[in-house]
Each structure stands twice: as C-alpha cells, then as structure tokens.
Design a protein around this motif. Structure first.
Motif, PDB file in Angstrom:
ATOM      1  N   TYR A  63     -24.637 -35.891  -9.162  1.00 61.39           N
ATOM      2  CA  TYR A  63     -24.355 -37.334  -9.234  1.00 61.39           C
ATOM      3  C   TYR A  63     -24.718 -38.057  -7.941  1.00 61.39           C
ATOM      4  O   TYR A  63     -24.981 -39.257  -7.965  1.00 61.39           O
ATOM      5  CB  TYR A  63     -22.902 -37.595  -9.651  1.00 61.39           C
ATOM      6  CG  TYR A  63     -22.726 -37.402 -11.141  1.00 61.39           C
ATOM      7  CD1 TYR A  63     -23.182 -38.357 -12.043  1.00 61.39           C
ATOM      8  CD2 TYR A  63     -22.162 -36.241 -11.654  1.00 61.39           C
ATOM      9  CE1 TYR A  63     -23.060 -38.172 -13.413  1.00 61.39           C
ATOM     10  CE2 TYR A  63     -22.035 -36.042 -13.027  1.00 61.39           C
ATOM     11  CZ  TYR A  63     -22.487 -37.017 -13.892  1.00 61.39           C
ATOM     12  OH  TYR A  63     -22.377 -36.830 -15.249  1.00 61.39           O
ATOM     13  N   ALA A  72     -25.043 -46.247 -17.454  1.00 60.95           N
ATOM     14  CA  ALA A  72     -23.985 -46.934 -18.209  1.00 60.95           C
ATOM     15  C   ALA A  72     -23.867 -46.424 -19.642  1.00 60.95           C
ATOM     16  O   ALA A  72     -24.835 -45.917 -20.217  1.00 60.95           O
ATOM     17  CB  ALA A  72     -24.298 -48.432 -18.241  1.00 60.95           C
ATOM     18  N   CYS A 122     -11.892 -43.965 -12.106  1.00 63.58           N
ATOM     19  CA  CYS A 122     -12.152 -43.034 -10.984  1.00 63.58           C
ATOM     20  C   CYS A 122     -13.641 -42.884 -10.696  1.00 63.58           C
ATOM     21  O   CYS A 122     -14.430 -42.698 -11.623  1.00 63.58           O
ATOM     22  CB  CYS A 122     -11.640 -41.649 -11.353  1.00 63.58           C
ATOM     23  SG  CYS A 122      -9.926 -41.653 -11.766  1.00 63.58           S
ATOM     24  N   GLU A 125     -18.373 -41.919  -5.695  1.00 69.08           N
ATOM     25  CA  GLU A 125     -19.486 -42.437  -4.900  1.00 69.08           C
ATOM     26  C   GLU A 125     -19.105 -43.829  -4.346  1.00 69.08           C
ATOM     27  O   GLU A 125     -18.981 -44.790  -5.105  1.00 69.08           O
ATOM     28  CB  GLU A 125     -20.741 -42.494  -5.795  1.00 69.08           C
ATOM     29  CG  GLU A 125     -21.936 -43.172  -5.200  1.00 69.08           C
ATOM     30  CD  GLU A 125     -22.334 -42.632  -3.834  1.00 69.08           C
ATOM     31  OE1 GLU A 125     -22.350 -41.408  -3.638  1.00 69.08           O
ATOM     32  OE2 GLU A 125     -22.590 -43.467  -2.943  1.00 69.08           O
ATOM     33  N   LYS A 128     -20.983 -47.005  -5.380  1.00 71.09           N
ATOM     34  CA  LYS A 128     -20.752 -47.393  -6.773  1.00 71.09           C
ATOM     35  C   LYS A 128     -19.416 -48.133  -6.911  1.00 71.09           C
ATOM     36  O   LYS A 128     -19.303 -49.084  -7.677  1.00 71.09           O
ATOM     37  CB  LYS A 128     -20.781 -46.166  -7.685  1.00 71.09           C
ATOM     38  CG  LYS A 128     -22.201 -45.640  -7.907  1.00 71.09           C
ATOM     39  CD  LYS A 128     -22.278 -44.619  -9.019  1.00 71.09           C
ATOM     40  CE  LYS A 128     -23.687 -44.584  -9.593  1.00 71.09           C
ATOM     41  NZ  LYS A 128     -23.831 -43.658 -10.718  1.00 71.09           N
ATOM     42  N   GLY A 150     -12.658 -41.146  -4.940  1.00 75.50           N
ATOM     43  CA  GLY A 150     -12.540 -39.713  -4.669  1.00 75.50           C
ATOM     44  C   GLY A 150     -12.765 -38.927  -5.944  1.00 75.50           C
ATOM     45  O   GLY A 150     -13.061 -39.502  -7.002  1.00 75.50           O
ATOM     46  N   LEU A 175     -16.319 -31.130 -16.318  1.00 74.78           N
ATOM     47  CA  LEU A 175     -14.895 -31.278 -15.973  1.00 74.78           C
ATOM     48  C   LEU A 175     -14.065 -31.882 -17.104  1.00 74.78           C
ATOM     49  O   LEU A 175     -12.857 -32.073 -16.937  1.00 74.78           O
ATOM     50  CB  LEU A 175     -14.746 -32.170 -14.726  1.00 74.78           C
ATOM     51  CG  LEU A 175     -15.434 -31.692 -13.451  1.00 74.78           C
ATOM     52  CD1 LEU A 175     -15.087 -32.632 -12.290  1.00 74.78           C
ATOM     53  CD2 LEU A 175     -15.022 -30.267 -13.108  1.00 74.78           C
TER      54      LEU A 175
HETATM   55  C1  LIG Z   1     -22.234 -41.645 -16.570  1.00 77.60           C
HETATM   56  S1  LIG Z   1     -21.664 -42.390 -15.111  1.00 77.60           S
HETATM   57  C2  LIG Z   1     -20.383 -43.481 -15.650  1.00 77.60           C
HETATM   58  C3  LIG Z   1     -20.889 -44.740 -16.317  1.00 77.60           C
HETATM   59  C4  LIG Z   1     -19.813 -45.769 -16.559  1.00 77.60           C
HETATM   60  N1  LIG Z   1     -18.754 -45.228 -17.386  1.00 77.60           N
HETATM   61  C5  LIG Z   1     -20.408 -47.008 -17.185  1.00 77.60           C
HETATM   62  O1  LIG Z   1     -20.427 -47.124 -18.420  1.00 77.60           O
HETATM   63  O2  LIG Z   1     -20.891 -47.862 -16.435  1.00 77.60           O
HETATM   64  C6  LIG Z   1     -20.728 -41.085 -14.399  1.00 77.60           C
HETATM   65  C7  LIG Z   1     -20.100 -41.446 -13.078  1.00 77.60           C
HETATM   66  O3  LIG Z   1     -19.041 -40.530 -12.818  1.00 77.60           O
HETATM   67  C8  LIG Z   1     -19.015 -40.240 -11.431  1.00 77.60           C
HETATM   68  N2  LIG Z   1     -18.357 -38.931 -11.324  1.00 77.60           N
HETATM   69  C9  LIG Z   1     -18.831 -37.743 -11.784  1.00 77.60           C
HETATM   70  N3  LIG Z   1     -17.934 -36.764 -11.547  1.00 77.60           N
HETATM   71  C10 LIG Z   1     -16.885 -37.337 -10.909  1.00 77.60           C
HETATM   72  C11 LIG Z   1     -15.650 -36.830 -10.390  1.00 77.60           C
HETATM   73  N4  LIG Z   1     -15.327 -35.535 -10.471  1.00 77.60           N
HETATM   74  N5  LIG Z   1     -14.791 -37.706  -9.822  1.00 77.60           N
HETATM   75  C12 LIG Z   1     -15.108 -39.029  -9.716  1.00 77.60           C
HETATM   76  N6  LIG Z   1     -16.270 -39.561 -10.177  1.00 77.60           N
HETATM   77  C13 LIG Z   1     -17.143 -38.719 -10.771  1.00 77.60           C
HETATM   78  C14 LIG Z   1     -20.477 -40.250 -11.018  1.00 77.60           C
HETATM   79  O4  LIG Z   1     -20.643 -40.496  -9.636  1.00 77.60           O
HETATM   80  C15 LIG Z   1     -21.058 -41.359 -11.911  1.00 77.60           C
HETATM   81  O5  LIG Z   1     -21.095 -42.598 -11.242  1.00 77.60           O
END
Ligand SMILES: C[S@@+](CC[C@H](N)C(=O)[O-])C[C@H]1O[C@@H](n2cnc3c(N)ncnc32)[C@H](O)[C@@H]1O
Length: 231
Positions: A63, A72, A122, A125, A128, A150, A175
């Motif tokens: 990520y 998105a 949550c 990054e 973001k 976090g 996860l």
């Molecule tokens: C597919 S995107 C999410 C898109 C968002 N739901 C949207 O519709 O705009 C996945 C996001 O989850 C974050 N992410 C992945 N694993 C994570 C974790 N363990 N904890 C926090 N954020 C996480 C990534 O950095 C990424 O920005």
C-alpha cells in the motif's frame, strides 16, 4: 394523503452540493488514475501481486507503493453503502481503509441524513489521511468522522462503540479475518459487514460463509461480499 414527503423534496446530502460535485470529481480522478495503478506495480508479476495482496506481512510495502492512488470503491458500492446505512438508520459505523475518503464520504452522508452518528475510519498512510480530511471538510462532513491514524490492527483494538451497525472492510485483504475478529463482539444483531474485493481473502469468505459462524453472507455485484450478523 401520504405521511411521507415527496421524493423530489428529499434529495439528501449525497445528491446535493457540496458533496455531489466533489464525488463527481473524485470518481473521475479515480478512473483517470487507475491505469497508473498498474504502472506503480509494473515490476510485479501477476503471481507476486496476488502473493502480496494475500500476505499478512507485505501489505505495508504494497500500500505504500500505492500511496498516491485513490483505489476508491466503485460508484455502485458507494451507493450501496449509503443505502444500507440509511435503511438501517445506522449510527455507528466502522471503516477499515480510508484512502482519499470516497467510501467515507458516502457513509458520513448517510449518517448526516440519519440525523447524526459516529464513523470511525482507519488509514496508516499519513498523506492519505490529510487528503481524506480535506475532502470531508469540503463536504462539511468532518464532524461525523474520527480518522484513526496507524495500522488498523492497533487502532481498532480499543475504544469501539458498544454496538456497531455497519462495517466496511476495504484495507489490506489478508487482514479481513483479523479486523472482523476485533469488531465481532460489538456487531449488533442485523449489523451489515460489506467487504470489498473479498475474493482476495479466501479465509475471510470461508469464515463469513461458514454455516456456524453467525452470519448470512452473499456475494453482491462483481466484487463485494455482503454479510449480516445473526442473533
Ligand atoms: C482500497 S483503499 C481504500 C479505499 C477507500 N475505502 C475509498 O473508497 O476511497 C485501501 C486503503 O487501506 C489502507 N490500509 C491497508 N491496510 C491497512 C491497515 N492495516 N491499517 C490501516 N490502513 C490500511 C491503504 O493504505 C489504502 O489507502
């Protein structure tokens, strides 16, 4: 005479300014940026890509490579989230994976139109989180959202609402089972869990589809698993 206002009088937060034009812009940006996703991962073979998506340790690297991309939910999934949250009059929502906040905006709009509530979202990054904050602020929805910075494995391990109505799983696919386990005892009977791209998490699908796990679960559209907590 009907007890309900005419549908034309009830256009909600999702379909009016400032949110509607913002979403048009964000979906256009997501569409435009999606071929660049492939470029960002061009050095990975299909097998390696799938391995990283299913890895419980490689997700931070994966990520981080994609930190400038919106990733998105689709417009249809956004609308599904809004409709579910409205129809169940959700007040407490948890989201795993904020990114630029497209799904967050749909969920927060539903809370606004429900009369208020709390959305915990949550993201690990930092850039973001800043973008999501700006988008939520432009849509005047920031007051409904608690952005937890976090790794969600830590940030969702404490301070949860006593009863959760709706969950969106949209972070690291590997996860999904662990994040569900953190939230499970707070899911109220009838709560919905929407898992985006859950086909990359076979262990999650096996769990929610298992006959004795306490869920009813079906695939919806191309890439969503919709599960309801029984009880
Ligand atoms: C597919 S995107 C999410 C898109 C968002 N739901 C949207 O519709 O705009 C996945 C996001 O989850 C974050 N992410 C992945 N694993 C994570 C974790 N363990 N904890 C926090 N954020 C996480 C990534 O950095 C990424 O920005």
């Amino acid at each position: 005479m009907s007890h309900f206002p005419a549908a034309t009088e009830t256009l909600g937060t999702l379909h009016t300014a400032p949110l509607a034009p913002l979403l048009t812009r964000l979906f256009a940006q997501a569409e435009e940026n999606s071929p660049r996703n492939a470029e960002a991962l061009a050095d990975l073979s299909d097998d390696e890509l799938e391995r990283q998506m299913r890895s419980k340790t490689g997700y931070i690297d994966f990520y981080t490579r994609l930190k400038d991309f919106p990733l998105a939910v689709s417009p249809e999934t956004g609308q599904l989230l809004y409709m579910l949250a409205r129809s169940m009059r959700a007040q407490n929502v948890v989201e795993f994976g904020t990114s630029f906040g497209v799904s967050t905006l749909h969920l927060a709009a539903a809370l606004r139109d429900n009369g208020g509530g709390r959305l915990i979202s949550c993201e690990f990054e930092p850039s973001k989180i800043e973008r999501a904050q700006r988008n939520l602020s432009e849509a005047r929805l920031l007051d409904l959202v608690e952005l937890r910075a976090g790794d969600a494995l830590q940030t969702l391990s404490a301070d949860l609402p006593a009863a959760i109505d709706l969950v969106l799983l949209d972070g690291a696919k590997a996860l999904y089972p662990e994040i569900l386990a953190l939230l499970e005892d707070r899911l109220r009977p009838g709560a919905f869990v929407v898992a985006d791209n859950a086909d990359h998490s076979p262990a999650y699908l096996a769990r929610v589809r298992s006959s004795n796990a306490g869920y009813m679960s079906i695939p919806v559209g191309a890439d969503v698993e919709l599960s309801m907590r029984l009880g």
